[in-house]
Design a protein around this motif. Structure first.
Motif, PDB file in Angstrom:
ATOM      1  N   UNK A 329       0.795  -1.234   0.000  1.00 16.33           N
ATOM      2  CA  UNK A 329       0.000   0.000   0.000  1.00 16.33           C
ATOM      3  C   UNK A 329       0.823   1.277   0.000  1.00 16.33           C
ATOM      4  N   UNK A 330       2.144   1.147   0.017  1.00 15.65           N
ATOM      5  CA  UNK A 330       2.964   2.360   0.026  1.00 15.65           C
ATOM      6  C   UNK A 330       3.275   2.736  -1.411  1.00 15.65           C
ATOM      7  N   UNK A 331       3.033   3.977  -1.747  1.00 17.10           N
ATOM      8  CA  UNK A 331       3.328   4.406  -3.111  1.00 17.10           C
ATOM      9  C   UNK A 331       4.840   4.365  -3.323  1.00 17.10           C
ATOM     10  N   UNK A 332       5.221   3.818  -4.481  1.00 19.49           N
ATOM     11  CA  UNK A 332       6.660   3.635  -4.775  1.00 19.49           C
ATOM     12  C   UNK A 332       7.509   4.861  -4.476  1.00 19.49           C
ATOM     13  N   UNK A 333       6.938   6.039  -4.782  1.00 15.96           N
ATOM     14  CA  UNK A 333       7.743   7.255  -4.612  1.00 15.96           C
ATOM     15  C   UNK A 333       8.012   7.582  -3.150  1.00 15.96           C
ATOM     16  N   UNK A 334       7.163   7.047  -2.250  1.00 17.99           N
ATOM     17  CA  UNK A 334       7.329   7.373  -0.827  1.00 17.99           C
ATOM     18  C   UNK A 334       8.221   6.388  -0.093  1.00 17.99           C
ATOM     19  N   UNK A 335       8.512   5.258  -0.742  1.00 24.18           N
ATOM     20  CA  UNK A 335       9.259   4.225  -0.023  1.00 24.18           C
ATOM     21  C   UNK A 335      10.725   4.244  -0.434  1.00 24.18           C
ATOM     22  N   UNK A 336      11.564   3.874   0.491  1.00 25.28           N
ATOM     23  CA  UNK A 336      12.980   3.688   0.193  1.00 25.28           C
ATOM     24  C   UNK A 336      13.069   2.422  -0.644  1.00 25.28           C
ATOM     25  N   UNK A 337      13.599   2.533  -1.827  1.00 28.81           N
ATOM     26  CA  UNK A 337      13.660   1.349  -2.695  1.00 28.81           C
ATOM     27  C   UNK A 337      14.868   0.491  -2.302  1.00 28.81           C
ATOM     28  N   UNK A 381      21.404  -2.987  -0.453  1.00 33.65           N
ATOM     29  CA  UNK A 381      20.825  -2.583   0.842  1.00 33.65           C
ATOM     30  C   UNK A 381      20.668  -3.805   1.728  1.00 33.65           C
ATOM     31  N   UNK A 382      20.224  -4.891   1.096  1.00 30.23           N
ATOM     32  CA  UNK A 382      20.226  -6.179   1.793  1.00 30.23           C
ATOM     33  C   UNK A 382      20.912  -7.167   0.857  1.00 30.23           C
ATOM     34  N   UNK A 394      23.980 -12.170   5.967  1.00 31.96           N
ATOM     35  CA  UNK A 394      23.130 -11.161   5.316  1.00 31.96           C
ATOM     36  C   UNK A 394      23.658  -9.798   5.738  1.00 31.96           C
ATOM     37  N   UNK A 395      23.966  -8.953   4.771  1.00 36.82           N
ATOM     38  CA  UNK A 395      24.481  -7.615   5.103  1.00 36.82           C
ATOM     39  C   UNK A 395      23.393  -6.566   4.862  1.00 36.82           C
ATOM     40  N   UNK A 396      23.268  -5.646   5.806  1.00 41.36           N
ATOM     41  CA  UNK A 396      22.295  -4.547   5.695  1.00 41.36           C
ATOM     42  C   UNK A 396      23.061  -3.233   5.565  1.00 41.36           C
ATOM     43  N   UNK A 397      22.639  -2.378   4.652  1.00 34.41           N
ATOM     44  CA  UNK A 397      23.319  -1.082   4.522  1.00 34.41           C
ATOM     45  C   UNK A 397      22.860  -0.155   5.645  1.00 34.41           C
ATOM     46  N   UNK A 398      23.741   0.749   6.064  1.00 33.65           N
ATOM     47  CA  UNK A 398      23.395   1.692   7.126  1.00 33.65           C
ATOM     48  C   UNK A 398      22.212   2.558   6.707  1.00 33.65           C
ATOM     49  N   UNK A 399      22.194   2.973   5.421  1.00 31.19           N
ATOM     50  CA  UNK A 399      21.119   3.879   5.012  1.00 31.19           C
ATOM     51  C   UNK A 399      19.768   3.172   5.055  1.00 31.19           C
ATOM     52  N   UNK A 400      19.740   1.892   4.680  1.00 29.96           N
ATOM     53  CA  UNK A 400      18.465   1.171   4.744  1.00 29.96           C
ATOM     54  C   UNK A 400      18.016   1.002   6.205  1.00 29.96           C
ATOM     55  N   UNK A 401      18.957   0.657   7.072  1.00 28.24           N
ATOM     56  CA  UNK A 401      18.590   0.449   8.493  1.00 28.24           C
ATOM     57  C   UNK A 401      18.078   1.745   9.114  1.00 28.24           C
ATOM     58  N   UNK A 404      14.633   2.213   7.929  1.00 26.74           N
ATOM     59  CA  UNK A 404      13.761   1.196   8.528  1.00 26.74           C
ATOM     60  C   UNK A 404      13.385   1.574   9.967  1.00 26.74           C
ATOM     61  N   UNK A 405      14.352   2.073  10.713  1.00 28.55           N
ATOM     62  CA  UNK A 405      14.098   2.525  12.099  1.00 28.55           C
ATOM     63  C   UNK A 405      13.023   3.618  12.088  1.00 28.55           C
ATOM     64  N   UNK A 406      13.211   4.551  11.190  1.00 26.95           N
ATOM     65  CA  UNK A 406      12.301   5.703  11.106  1.00 26.95           C
ATOM     66  C   UNK A 406      10.902   5.215  10.716  1.00 26.95           C
ATOM     67  N   UNK A 407      10.852   4.374   9.723  1.00 27.90           N
ATOM     68  CA  UNK A 407       9.581   3.837   9.229  1.00 27.90           C
ATOM     69  C   UNK A 407       8.877   3.069  10.357  1.00 27.90           C
TER      70      UNK A 407
END
Ligand SMILES: CC(=O)N[C@H]1[C@@H](OP(=O)(O)O)O[C@H](CO)[C@@H](O)[C@@H]1O
Ligand SMILES: [Mg+2]
Length: 551
Positions: A329-337, A381-382, A394-401, A404-407
């Motif tokens: 339900x999240x519009x592509x433009x609003x989500x971190x891809x 990112x993952x 599994x490696x997570x990028x700092x920017x994605x994390x 994700x915290x904010x979301x």
């Protein structure tokens, strides 16, 4: 470098002469050899780790282990400040150090290298190296040699962290440099609390009953068994029985462990007819590899292997599913891809690659050796990487994390989307970000199986492995084989690839490649086909070609 420092290095290094005729190479996984010839190498690796610490102004690590190799072997590898493997750029220096003929040439090498790398060795800048070793009897004296190497660089501190798994030491180096708590207790706390978090989110209808939450683990008679016993006391919702923990008289890696189970595809010692149908797992000697298996019948030694490719597939499937929920339900433009990528080597079973691509995932191949897989996975990112033999993470990028915290904080409390965010955050803490870790892998597998309400059989049937065969061929000079395209093509010696292709096309779903091993003096042959007989014959024909071309 002042005269005091020079004379310290000269004096200390003369106590660790290089064995006559020895030749060392910082291969796929550091230096490895019979423990009896390794003192000089480990002493020099101590110097290397201290110089790396000075250069990066960070804590580095030095681990003494020979992983799945036999008990009389040992080895040493350096952990970079990130917790990952030593930067490849320093490997030639590592080789040169290990092979320097005497104290004077060693000293000369260090002076030249320090100059080239602008490393100031004056005692004012402090180096710090964390030391770990596995349970091998030779580890104690080799650790002493490493300490002396570190202490040969004035102003350096060697911190003995004791007996550890390889991934624990790498985790500690990473934690120290991030400025967070870095003891063994902290490691166990992080793993057990993130596991607990994943388990509290198991949907009600999936809660296990009876003995379904029991896992039997083969500890390879190495360091992993005892450590797992410490960790399991901190876990709820999972019962672990450890066998081959090294306390019962069994020998390290002999008829036990992840390497044996994956290569031989038979039950390890202490497992048998009583375990039919149970969920079983094997660690390797230093607990950075993990495979699962099932004993299908009481009448045979054969197992159903659930290898690194299947662990990777389970992880990829789960993460993709959680991302799907999160983005619903999240519009592509609003989500971190978030870029999700999967990294394998040519040894990955072809059926696993097909399966992963079928899930719509981006799959890339790198050459063998986790240093290559890790580097590639870090571009996403993952990034999920695994070798078929069970080493991966599994490696997570700092920017994605960060996103994700904010979301997570914005999402409605208790919503499915928020739960997906919590699960992904927990996975990022459970999974060792420094290197592949059998404990992280094991706890994540267990949590996912329970979240999905899957049995090991269900997991094992995700796809059917193509029959495969691996062979080793001893040749005069294995460096005569040069490969390209992530080792899938042999460009040298001329003509060999065409001959391999001509064999391979004879077999339905045939695939075969050759490469020089980075840890043994052999050429490895891999073949797969739609039948076991086909895979076996193809492997044998290709092995013959290797003999013909390289004799
Ligand atoms: C086919 C195979 O299993 N190769 C292993 C083995 O490397 P070789 O370069 O193939 O010897 O040891 C490496 C270090 O443990 C591991 O990363 C790799 O996967
Ligand atoms: Mg290992």
């Amino acid at each position: 470098m002042d005269e005091d420092q020079k004379s310290i290095l000269r004096r200390a290094s003369s106590r660790f002469p290089i064995p006559p005729g020895a030749k060392f190479s910082y291969g796929t996984a550091g230096f490895r050899a019979d423990a009896l010839v390794l003192e000089s190498t480990v002493y020099r690796a101590g110097i290397l780790a201290a110089l790396r610490s000075l250069k990066t102004r960070s804590v580095t690590g030095l681990m003494i282990t020979a992983s799945h190799n036999k008990i009389s072997d040992n080895g040493v590898k350096i952990a970079d400040p990130s917790g990952g493997m030593l930067t490849q750029a320093w490997e030639p220096f590592a080789d040169a150090l290990a092979n320097a003929a005497d104290s004077d040439s060693l000293l000369q090498l260090i002076i030249e290298f320090a100059k080239k790398e602008s490393i100031v060795i004056d005692g004012n800048c402090r180096a710090e190296v964390l030391l770990g070793r596995d349970t091998r009897p030779s580890g104690e004296s080799l650790l002493e040699a490493a300490k002396q190497g570190i202490n040969s660089i004035v102003g350096s501190a060697a911190v003995d962290m004791g007996i550890l798994t390889t991934p624990q030491l790498h985790w500690m180096v990473r934690a120290r440099n991030k400025g967070v708590k870095a003891s063994e207790r902290d490691y166990f706390e992080q793993l057990s609390s993130s596991f607990r978090c994943l388990m509290t989110l198991v949907p009600g209808e999936c809660k296990v009953k009876g003995t379904d939450n029991k896992l039997v683990v083969d500890g390879a008679n190495g360091v992993g068994g005892g450590k797992l016993e410490c960790l399991m006391n901190m876990l709820d919702g999972l019962v672990i029985e450890v066998r081959n923990d090294g306390k019962g008289g069994g020998i390290l890696n002999e008829g036990v462990g992840a390497d044996y189970v994956q290569k031989e595809k038979v039950v390890p010692q202490e497992f048998g007819s009583n375990d039919v149908g149970m969920r079983c797992a094997s660690l390797d000697g230093d607990a950075d590899r993990l495979v699962y298996f099932i004993v299908p019948s009481a009448s045979s030694d054969n197992i159903v292997l659930v290898d690194g490719d299947k662990i990777l597939s389970l992880f990829a499937l789960f993460i993709k599913e959680q991302l799907g929920i999160l983005y619903k339900g999240v519009h592509e433009n609003n989500a971190y891809q978030a870029r999700l990528g999967v990294v394998q080597t040519a040894y990955a079973n072809g059926a696993s690659t097909d399966y992963l691509k079928g899930l719509g995932l981006e799959v890339v191949l790198t050459p063998t050796g986790v240093k290559f897989l890790h580097e590639k996975a870090a571009e996403y990112d993952i990034g999920i990487y695994f070798e078929a033999n069970g080493h991966g993470t599994i490696l997570f990028s700092d920017s994605f994390l960060c996103w994700l915290e904010k979301r997570h904080n914005e999402l409605p409390e208790g919503s499915e989307q928020q739960k997906a965010a919590v699960r992904l955050l927990a996975v990022s803490k459970l999974v060792n970000q420094a290197v592949g870790d059998a404990f992280s892998g094991l706890l994540l597998v267990e949590a996912i199986l329970q979240n999905l309400n899957w049995s090991i059989n269900h997991w094992s049937e995700l796809y059917r492995d193509l029959p495969s065969r691996q062979l080793k061929v001893k040749v005069m000079d294995r460096t005569a084989v040069v490969t390209a395209n992530a080792e899938t093509v042999a460009v040298k010696p001329p003509g060999i690839q065409e001959a391999i292709n001509a064999e391979t096309v004879k077999y339905p779903r045939g695939r075969s490649f050759i490469r020089p091993s980075g840890t043994e003096d052999v050429i490895r042959v891999y073949a797969e086909a739609s039948s076991q007989e086909g895979a076996d014959t193809l492997a044998q024909s290709v092995a013959k070609l290797v003999e013909q071309f390289l004799g």
